[in-house]
Motif scaffolding. Structure first.
Motif, PDB file in Angstrom:
ATOM      1  N   ARG A 299       6.761   2.408  -0.426  1.00  0.00           N
ATOM      2  CA  ARG A 299       5.508   1.722  -0.136  1.00  0.00           C
ATOM      3  C   ARG A 299       5.644   0.995   1.193  1.00  0.00           C
TER       4      ARG A 299
ATOM      5  N   SER B 226       2.359   5.540   4.833  1.00  0.00           N
ATOM      6  CA  SER B 226       1.592   6.438   5.695  1.00  0.00           C
ATOM      7  C   SER B 226       2.368   7.726   5.898  1.00  0.00           C
ATOM      8  N   GLY B 227       1.727   8.686   6.502  1.00  0.00           N
ATOM      9  CA  GLY B 227       2.395   9.958   6.780  1.00  0.00           C
ATOM     10  C   GLY B 227       3.194   9.940   8.061  1.00  0.00           C
TER      11      GLY B 227
ATOM     12  N   CYS C 186       0.842  -1.197   0.000  1.00  0.00           N
ATOM     13  CA  CYS C 186       0.000   0.000   0.000  1.00  0.00           C
ATOM     14  C   CYS C 186       0.873   1.241   0.000  1.00  0.00           C
ATOM     15  N   GLU C 187       0.228   2.377  -0.223  1.00  0.00           N
ATOM     16  CA  GLU C 187       0.941   3.642  -0.157  1.00  0.00           C
ATOM     17  C   GLU C 187       1.478   3.847   1.255  1.00  0.00           C
TER      18      GLU C 187
ATOM     19  N   ASP D 237      -2.046   0.850   5.827  1.00  0.00           N
ATOM     20  CA  ASP D 237      -1.766   2.244   6.182  1.00  0.00           C
ATOM     21  C   ASP D 237      -2.417   3.211   5.210  1.00  0.00           C
ATOM     22  N   GLY D 238      -2.511   2.819   3.940  1.00  0.00           N
ATOM     23  CA  GLY D 238      -2.998   3.725   2.905  1.00  0.00           C
ATOM     24  C   GLY D 238      -3.679   2.961   1.787  1.00  0.00           C
ATOM     25  N   ARG D 239      -3.793   3.602   0.640  1.00  0.00           N
ATOM     26  CA  ARG D 239      -4.471   3.000  -0.503  1.00  0.00           C
ATOM     27  C   ARG D 239      -3.691   1.788  -1.006  1.00  0.00           C
TER      28      ARG D 239
END
Length: 493
Positions: free
Chosen positions: A271, A245-246, A242-243, A297-299
């Motif tokens: 990633r 995280s921040g 996934c992408e 965490d993300g897309r």
């Protein structure tokens, strides 16, 4: 047996190309040929490793910055375990120590004697644990007297491609092709493999790196499989990138216990790798997939990919002129990132035998097999330790794991710890006493009685010693760069 002039590696991937690179770097005058098929592909997900990989990189002459750039690599200080003892609790197993393990100055003993309210969190006594919690990193050689090691996270597919480039550049031959038949010798060994396009590849020694198929050792030689699934019932894994995280790139792997298994989180440069290792006895594939997607965490950057496996290993790893390394030899769930360590261990043993002046005889092969059998068993016990100490009773998996009958070797180690605080170590260990202590402490599993020698230090002296170490570690970590900043400096070299 001869010392094998022509060596054929069946299968690429991490195991195949680690093997080929080591052979062409460490041995002279041998022909090394790797057969791999783009049709088959490799088991390539985000990979977390063990500190031994630094020694492999050193022996084959890999530059760290080059390696990290090529593989999207990041640094790893250890593993954070979430929800393993009870939901809402977490602890770290990092590659550092807790000071002395024995005697009146045993830090864990004095910590346990004083209790958490006085002594503080036990993890605060371990430098890389505090570094991980604070998201900081610096190589040990930059810190005077730093008592810790580190490892890496990287993309396994990129790692295999990187090793392939190096191995071919140094003299390994790569053959693209799919094996459709194996021809045997009169003594039962392998004479050659036949490819789909009609080519026949002969060899003196065949190294089976064909993954879970175990094409040579398992399918052809029919070497029996030693099944560990009655102790380690996980048999599936969903994997999905996934992408990022921040929150930045954390310098550790995360393992979160779930209803029917556990989820990994492996941060790379661009990633984050996620996966859910689970048991199909306790949860359906569909529900496990849904639980994985909830952990991201993300897309998601791809559709989740399902892997099926059985924990255990082949009864022997070297039979006739076939040696299995990697998944073709066996598999232990990746809870403590030991897959590459086991490849490296088998490869190191093999290299020592092939480099020796004397021919490899039956006694050497027996010793090779026995050593790896014991090593699989030792690591198996260490992984079971994470499960059997759980206080969770919220699902069938955790209830069954807490009450299962243990291997005798593990049961005896637990008895020695509970009765007298002794951290037993056997031969062929994968993890030392400090690692066992990290799991015992994290699971709040302590001996039933304290060593009387601990009383030789007054409570005030013990408290002072623990406070001094805790404060020194905190001061040091506060001066270290963030993991992402340090990584950026290395990548810019």
């Amino acid at each position: 047996m001869s010392n094998f002039d022509r060596i054929v590696v069946v299968g690429g991937g991490t195991a195949g190309w680690m093997t080929a690179l080591a052979l062409v770097t460490g041995l002279r005058g041998r022909t090394v040929e790797v057969i791999e098929s783009e049709e088959i592909g490799i088991v390539g997900v985000g990979e977390a490793t063990f500190p031994s990989i630094l020694e492999y990189n050193r022996l084959v002459g890999i530059d760290e910055a080059d390696f990290l750039r090529a593989t999207e690599g990041t640094y790893k200080l250890g593993v954070e375990f979430r929800d393993w003892r009870q939901q809402g609790e977490s602890y770290f197993h990092t590659f550092g120590d807790f000071g002395s393990l024995t005697g009146s100055h045993s830090l864990w003993g004095q910590h346990r004697r004083l209790g958490d309210a006085v002594a503080g969190a036990f993890g605060a006594q371990c430098l890389p644990t505090v570094m991980a919690q604070e998201g900081r990193f610096c190589a040990p050689n930059a810190i005077q007297g730093a008592p810790f090691k580190y490892a890496y996270h990287f993309d396994a597919s990129l790692y295999a491609s990187y090793l392939r480039r190096l191995a071919v550049r140094r003299g390994a031959n790569r053959t693209e092709g799919r094996i459709i038949a194996v021809k045997r010798r009169e003594d039962g060994g392998v004479r050659s493999v036949l490819l789909a396009d009609g080519r026949e590849i002969h060899g003196d020694l065949f190294i089976d790196c064909s993954g879970f198929r175990s094409l040579l050792l398992g399918r052809t030689l029919e070497e029996p499989f030693v099944d560990f699934s009655h102790w380690l019932p996980v048999d599936r894994a969903w994997a999905c990138p996934c992408e990022p995280s921040g929150d930045g790139i954390t310098p550790y792997t995360r393992a979160t216990a779930l209803e029917g298994g556990w989820a990994w989180r492996i941060p790379l440069q661009q990633r984050t790798g996620h996966g859910h290792v689970f048991s199909s006895r306790y949860i359906s594939e569909e529900r496990a997939r849904d639980q994985l997607l909830q952990q991201l965490d993300g897309r998601p950057l791809a559709e989740p990919r399902l892997l099926r496996f059985t924990t255990g290993h082949r009864q022997r790893f070297w039979v006739h002129n076939v040696v299995a390394l990697g998944l073709s030899a066996g598999f232990l769930e990746p809870l403590e990132s030991t897959s590459i360590f086991l490849i490296q261990s088998g490869l190191g043993r093999l290299m020592r035998l092939l480099a020796a002046a004397a021919p490899v005889d039956a006694a050497a092969v027996e010793d090779f097999n026995g050593g790896l059998v014991r090593q699989f068993a030792r690591i198996r016990d260490f992984i079971i330790l994470h499960y059997c100490l759980t206080a969770r009773r919220d699902s069938a998996l955790w209830r069954d794991m807490a009450g299962m009958a243990l291997p005798e070797t593990l049961a005896f180690r637990l008895h020695a710890w509970r009765e007298s605080g002794v951290l037993l170590e056997y031969d062929e260990e994968g993890f030392d006493a400090t690692s066992w202590l990290a799991i015992h402490a994290g699971m709040d599993h302590w001996p039933g009685r304290a060593d009387p020698v601990l009383q030789e230090l007054s409570r005030e002296q013990a408290q002072q010693a623990l406070a001094q170490r805790r404060e020194a570690i905190a001061r040091l970590v506060a001066q270290l760069p963030a993991h992402a900043d340090y990584l950026g400096q290395v990548l810019a070299r």
